[in-house]
Every structure is written in structure tokens, then in C-alpha cells.
Design an enzyme around this catalytic site. Structure first.
Site, mmCIF file in Angstrom:
data_model
loop_
_atom_site.group_PDB
_atom_site.id
_atom_site.type_symbol
_atom_site.label_atom_id
_atom_site.label_comp_id
_atom_site.label_asym_id
_atom_site.label_seq_id
_atom_site.Cartn_x
_atom_site.Cartn_y
_atom_site.Cartn_z
ATOM 1 N N GLY A 312 35.857 37.140 42.200
ATOM 2 C CA GLY A 312 35.156 38.376 42.516
ATOM 3 C C GLY A 312 34.185 38.259 43.678
ATOM 4 O O GLY A 312 34.403 37.524 44.650
ATOM 5 N N SER A 313 33.080 38.972 43.562
ATOM 6 C CA SER A 313 32.150 39.144 44.676
ATOM 7 C C SER A 313 31.423 37.873 45.073
ATOM 8 O O SER A 313 30.713 37.872 46.083
ATOM 9 C CB SER A 313 31.123 40.228 44.321
ATOM 10 O OG SER A 313 31.765 41.478 44.158
ATOM 11 N N THR A 314 31.566 36.792 44.312
ATOM 12 C CA THR A 314 30.989 35.524 44.773
ATOM 13 C C THR A 314 31.612 35.095 46.100
ATOM 14 O O THR A 314 31.010 34.321 46.848
ATOM 15 C CB THR A 314 31.196 34.413 43.734
ATOM 16 O OG1 THR A 314 32.604 34.237 43.490
ATOM 17 C CG2 THR A 314 30.496 34.757 42.424
ATOM 18 N N PHE A 315 32.806 35.609 46.431
ATOM 19 C CA PHE A 315 33.485 35.265 47.687
ATOM 20 C C PHE A 315 32.883 35.988 48.890
ATOM 21 O O PHE A 315 33.161 35.611 50.034
ATOM 22 C CB PHE A 315 34.977 35.618 47.583
ATOM 23 C CG PHE A 315 35.869 34.484 47.157
ATOM 24 C CD1 PHE A 315 35.504 33.666 46.103
ATOM 25 C CD2 PHE A 315 37.064 34.227 47.797
ATOM 26 C CE1 PHE A 315 36.316 32.625 45.687
ATOM 27 C CE2 PHE A 315 37.890 33.184 47.399
ATOM 28 C CZ PHE A 315 37.505 32.378 46.346
ATOM 29 N N LYS A 316 32.087 37.024 48.676
ATOM 30 C CA LYS A 316 31.643 37.861 49.797
ATOM 31 C C LYS A 316 30.782 37.112 50.795
ATOM 32 O O LYS A 316 30.731 37.475 51.979
ATOM 33 C CB LYS A 316 30.899 39.085 49.260
ATOM 34 C CG LYS A 316 31.819 40.089 48.574
ATOM 35 C CD LYS A 316 31.053 41.253 47.974
ATOM 36 C CE LYS A 316 32.037 42.215 47.295
ATOM 37 N NZ LYS A 316 31.352 43.294 46.549
#
Length: 610
Positions: A312-316
Site C-alpha cells: 500500500g501507501s508505504t510505497f509512496k
């Protein structure tokens, strides 16, 4: 040799002519012959005596030299002699980074039977059933009264059980000494250690072999006599490991999660200080693998290393860090956040409406999918793939566990525009939490590649410089603002300057598609933000809780974040980190200044419209 005749004819004739007695000639010759025989025998005896004296002299000299060598040598314990029929069973200990024992050996016994030597086979079967309730009494009776000449009863028994079997008084029940592997801390660090079992075995000894985890990865080293019993020192800290497991177990119960994983890693060295996967097991009594269902249903499944999750958004932070490094944006650059966003036949939306524009910093703080995709489009597909590959997100981790190769990230074979878009905010590429820890470690380490390891104190080559130290510092500052004013405010632990990013991803179905009400909630943290020393990853599988209004929620901000905060609160003092307060907080200049893009006037922000 020429024999002289006793009665030579010539002398006999002459003696008769002179009137002498010929018998005197024979007697004289006989006397001379006997004297010659005695002389030869005497010479042979003398030669043998000289030879024997020489041999004795050499023997005594050899003994004297050996005694002198032993007297001048250092005393040492005699080594164990291994006969061809014996089995090597020695195995080195495993310790944590402080030398505390995680795995060791214990002398025990096995019990086996020679049915043909039994006096009362039925009574022996009934007695064994009382001592070992898990045995099948009927089968024992059949084996003891049948044609079998040998069978194992138990391959390892306690001293109390040994005494109870001895008290049965059955001559057909025999004991054999052997070593067994013992894990004195029970289920602590179970997935890291893995477990052991018996390989080749006999009635008087058994070969202990690793069957999972570091026990199997270092099996040859642990059994190598050349190491002279030196222990294998792991990078984990037993007290920190125990604290993390306790907090994760409580978090699982409170958040109603099916599983949990946590990883704490040193930024500079890549050494894993703690790594847990729940549910776990006791390696002293390792369960059998499940033959049906999902792999993650088994307590043997290591979620930290083997789990393949869309994070999820940890990749952003990855496209943002890359765009900063390429000079495409700076922290204050405005990005078009108007939603929804269409790519082909797909619509990309945000959890909230963030307005038409966000600064790059607020893209991370507010976690905008749309604005993150805009930044990824500035980078381009090929550069995006190359950057993620450099972060190690395309290959299994090289951590020293046999399970590591099974944690191969699920990377799309094709990389069209829509894949590049979804991967930028953590969907479409599945990796393990350990991959995420390594990637965040690289950013926290000034942009220098970090490789996770479970071995303490080993010299390792420096990693590749993936992004500049300046870009990495800006990225960490953005992650810090996620905690101070963004989606991870619950992760603020006073004095520890926590920086991090939340990520909530729908859980995929085995048959394809996604569950509507099951997620993987992840929080990736770096602390202290002013001088990053540790990376912490906390992920919950299928969490569900209720907020203050009684509404069910599954987001990482309400599930993984409070668990991670409690982990930091518990382990901070154990790590020797002094909490920073207003009194001891150093006064430092900002580590970076906003960069003005070419053609950008003061007070005017660059807006990326795609």
C-alpha cells in the site's frame, strides 16, 4: 662349506702301514667337527643378543623421546575418538548479540525395545502406555508379540521418564545416550531459529540437523569441528525480541488480526535486532506442516520473510524520493491532486478529496494516490522500474535463512502505464515486510543501499548509493511530518522523533481479485528522524477495530500505527536510546533548503499538471 670325512681313506691306509689305530683318526675328526659346530652356534647367539640389545635400545630411546615431548607440551583435554559405527552429534550453540543462549545441546536418552528379550511383552506395553500416554498400546502389544526384533519407543525422554521405564524392570527395554537440541527461551525468535531434528541415528547417538531457519542455513557451520565449538552469534537482541513479540501478540488480540509481523533493523549495518511473525510455535516441539489451506494458516509460515503482500501507501515515498533525486520536484512543488484520475479505462481515486493541488510534502503527509501517480508519470516507466530494482524489490532478500528464496516478490511481467501508476502507491507489486524494511533502511541510511542480515559484527561491503544523501534527508523529513500532522499521528512517541508512513492494502484472494473487508495494514517507521538509527516495520493481517464513534475501521492509522508506537515505547529504553526533550534537543540548522527550480520565481510553486 666342505664337510671333512670322519675316516679319510688316505690317512687310514697310512695309519695301518705305521701300525696305528685308525679309530683314533675318526675320533679326532669327530671332536674337531663338534668344536666347529659349537663355535658357529656361539657366534649366532652373540649376533642375536647384539640385535636384541639394539632393538631394546631403540625402543627405550623412542619412549624417552615421547615422554620428553609430552612433558614439554601444553596440557589439553583428550579429543573424542569417533569410531566408524558412531555418529557425530556435536553442534555449536546459537546466541544473541549479547551472548545469551538461544539454542544449545542437552544430554538425554532414547528408549528402544528388543521384543525377543522381553519377559512380559503385554505388561511392558501397558507400562509404557502409562508413562507415554501418546503411545498406542494395542500396536505396542502387536509389535512386542510379533516377529520384530527391534523398534524405537521414544527417541528422546526426560530423566523422570527414563527412571519410570527403568522401574518397569523389563530386560527388553533399553536406553541409549544422545544429544538433543534445546531452545531455552521457548517460542521467542522461533521463526528465526527454525528448529532441528535427528538425521542419521543409532541406539547410542544421533546426528542433530537443522530443518528450518538459521539452524538449517548454517547447518554445516554449526556441525563443523574446525570451529572448535564457537557459538553462532546472531544480530538479534533477546530482550528486544521478547518485547516486540509481546506487543505484537497483544496488538493482534486488540485489533482482531489473523496474524502480525514486526521487524527492527539497524540502519547503518542492516543487522536485524528483532524479527517476529505471529502466530508462532515452540521449536522444542515443532508442529507438522499443514497439507491443506493457505500457507499463512500454518504457524510455521514466516510472514516477515515469506509473506508476499501489497504494502500500500508505504510505497509512496519511493517515487517521491526518486523525483527529488532527479531534480523533478522539491518539497514545496505543487502537484495536481484533482480526483478521480483516468488512465485508459481505469479510474484512480483518493480516500479523501484533497483539493486540486498538494505540495510534494503534503502528497506524503495526506497520502494522495492521484498526486503520487502524477509524480510517477514525471519519472517515467523505465526509471521507475530501475529505481525499485536498485531498492531490492525485484529479488528475494539475501538474509541468512533457508526461507529467504521463497520470498520472491511478485513483480508484474508487463509494465504498462496503469501498472506504473498503481505500483507507485503500493498496488500491483507484492513484496515481503523485510523487503520494505531494507528499502526504508536505504532511505534512512542517506540513500546508501542496506542489506538485511542476521549475523552480528560481520564486516560487509558498502552498498550502492541509490539516491543522494540530500534527497534521502528530505524524504525522512517528509516521513516525520506524516507522524506530526498526517495519517500516523498515533505513532508519535515523545522523545523518539518517529518518522514513517502508513499503508492499507486490500488483501488478494487466492482465486483472484481482492477481499472487500480484509486488508494488510502496515506502518513503516524510521527513528530518531534527526539521526536515523533504526527502521521498524509493523504489519497486521486482517485487522479490524472500532474508532471512538464505534465505527469499524481497518486502516493502518488506527490499527498498525498504535501497535508500532507501543513497540517503540517498549524497546526504546532497551536499545539505549535517550528520549529527546526540549531541554536536550540540539539546536541545529535545517538539513536542506527548498530548491528553486529553473524559471521559478520566489513565492511561485511549480505545478505538475498531467
Amino acid at each position: 662349506m666342505i664337510r671333512t670325512p670322519l675316516r679319510p681313506l688316505a690317512r687310514i691306509l697310512r695309519a695301518r702301514e705305521r701300525g696305528e689305530n685308525p679309530d683314533d683318526i675318526e675320533a679326532e675328526n669327530r671332536r674337531r667337527r663338534h668344536e666347529e659346530i659349537e663355535a658357529r652356534a656361539h657366534r649366532r647367539a652373540e649376533g642375536r643378543l647384539v640385535l636384541m640389545a639394539g632393538l631394546f635400545a631403540m625402543a627405550f630411546a623412542t619412549v624417552g623421546v615421547r615422554m620428553g615431548a609430552l612433558a614439554s607440551s601444553e596440557p589439553a583435554e583428550p579429543g573424542a575418538q569417533v569410531l566408524s559405527a558412531q555418529i557425530m552429534s556435536q553442534r555449536a550453540d546459537i546466541t544473541d548479540r549479547r551472548g545469551r543462549v538461544l539454542a544449545t545441546n542437552l544430554l538425554t536418552h532414547s528408549v528402544y525395545a528388543h521384543p525377543h528379550q522381553m519377559v512380559d511383552p503385554v505388561g511392558a506395553a501397558r507400562g509404557l502406555k502409562r508413562i507415554f500416554p501418546d503411545l498406542d498400546e494395542d500396536r505396542l502389544i502387536r509389535d512386542f508379540t510379533g516377529e520384530r526384533r527391534f523398534l524405537w519407543i521414544k527417541r528422546k525422554i526426560s530423566p523422570e521418564q527414563m527412571q519410570a521405564v527403568h522401574d518397569l524392570g523389563e530386560p527388553g527395554l533399553l536406553f541409549g545416550p544422545r544429544e538433543m537440541r534445546v531452545y531455552p527461551n521457548g517460542d521467542v525468535a522461533a521463526h528465526i531459529l527454525g528448529g532441528s531434528g535427528f538425521g542419521n541415528e543409532g541406539v547410542s547417538s544421533a546426528e542433530v540437523i537443522g530443518i528450518a531457519g538459521v539452524e538449517k542455513a548454517f547447518d554445516a557451520w554449526l556441525r563443523d569441528p574446525a570451529n572448535e565449538g564457537a557459538p553462532l552469534a546472531l544480530s538479534i537482541d533477546l530482550t528486544v525480541q521478547q518485547a516486540m513479540e509481546d506487543v505484537l501478540a497483544t496488538g493482534m488480540r486488540v485489533m482482531n488480526a489473523a496474524g502480525a509481523t514486526g521487524i527492527l533493523m539497524e540502519v547503518k549495518t542492516g543487522e536485524i535486532v528483532a524479527m517476529a511473525s505471529l502466530p508462532d510455535f515452540d521449536p522444542n516441539d515443532r508442529p507438522r506442516p499443514l497439507l491443506t489451506g493457505e500457507p499463512s494458516d500454518s504457524p510455521l509460515f514466516n510472514r516477515a520473510v515469506q509473506g508476499q503482500y501489497e504494502l500500500g501507501s508505504t510505497f509512496k515515498i519511493f517515487p517521491v524520493a526518486q523525483a527529488l533525486d532527479l531534480g523533478l520536484v522539491n518539497p514545496s512543488t505543487g502537484i495536481n491532486a484533482a480526483a478521480p484520475m483516468r488512465i485508459g479505462r481505469f479510474l484512480i481515486n483518493d480516500f479523501h478529496n484533497y483539493g486540486r493541488e498538494l505540495s510534494v510534502t503534503d502528497v506524503i503527509v495526506k497520502s494522495s494516490n492521484v498526486a503520487t501517480v502524477r509524480i510517477a508519470q514525471l519519472i517515467g516507466v523505465e526509471r521507475q522500474r530501475d529505481f525499485l530494482r536498485k531498492l531490492g524489490l525485484f529479488e528475494p532478500t539475501t538474509v541468512e535463512m533457508v526461507e529467504a528464496p521463497t520470498g520472491q516478490p511478485l513483480v508484474p511481467q508487463r509494465w504498462p502505464a496503469v501498472t506504473a501508476a498503481t505500483v507507485s502507491f503500493g498496488h500491483g507489486l507484492a513484496a515481503s515486510p523485510l523487503h520494505l524494511a531494507a528499502a526504508y533502511g536505504t532511505i534512512a541510511n542517506g540513500g546508501q543501499r542496506v542489506t538485511p542480515t542476521l549475523i552480528h559484527g560481520r564486516q560487509r561491503p558498502e552498498g550502492e548509493q541509490v539516491i543522494s544523501a540530500r534527497s534521502a534527508a528530505m524524504s525522512v523529513d517528509m516521513l516525520r511530518q506524516v507522524v506530526t500532522r498526517g495519517t500516523a499521528r498515533g505513532a508519535e512517541v515523545e522523545g523518539y522523533e518517529v518518522a514513517g508512513k502508513t499503508g492499507t492494502a486490500d488483501k488478494p484472494r487466492a482465486a483472484g481479485g481482492y477481499y472487500k473487508n480484509k486488508v494488510i495494514a502496515t506502518f513503516a517507521a524510521v527513528f530518531p528522524a534527526s539521526d536515523p538509527k533504526y527502521v521498524l516495520i509493523v504489519a497486521l493481517d486482517e485487522p479490524s477495530t472500532r474508532n471512538a464513534n464505534g465505527v469499524e475501521t481497518r486502516t493502518a492509522g488506527t490499527t498498525a500505527v498504535p501497535v508500532a508506537a507501543e513497540v517503540i515505547r517498549r524497546i526504546g529504553p532497551l536499545l539505549g536510546l535517550e528520549p529527546k526533550t526540549d531541554e536536550n534537543l540540539p539546536t541545529i540548522a535545517p538539513r536542506f533548503q527548498p530548491r528553486v527550480e529553473p524559471g521559478e520565481e520566489a513565492g511561485v510553486r511549480l505545478v505538475a499538471n498531467q
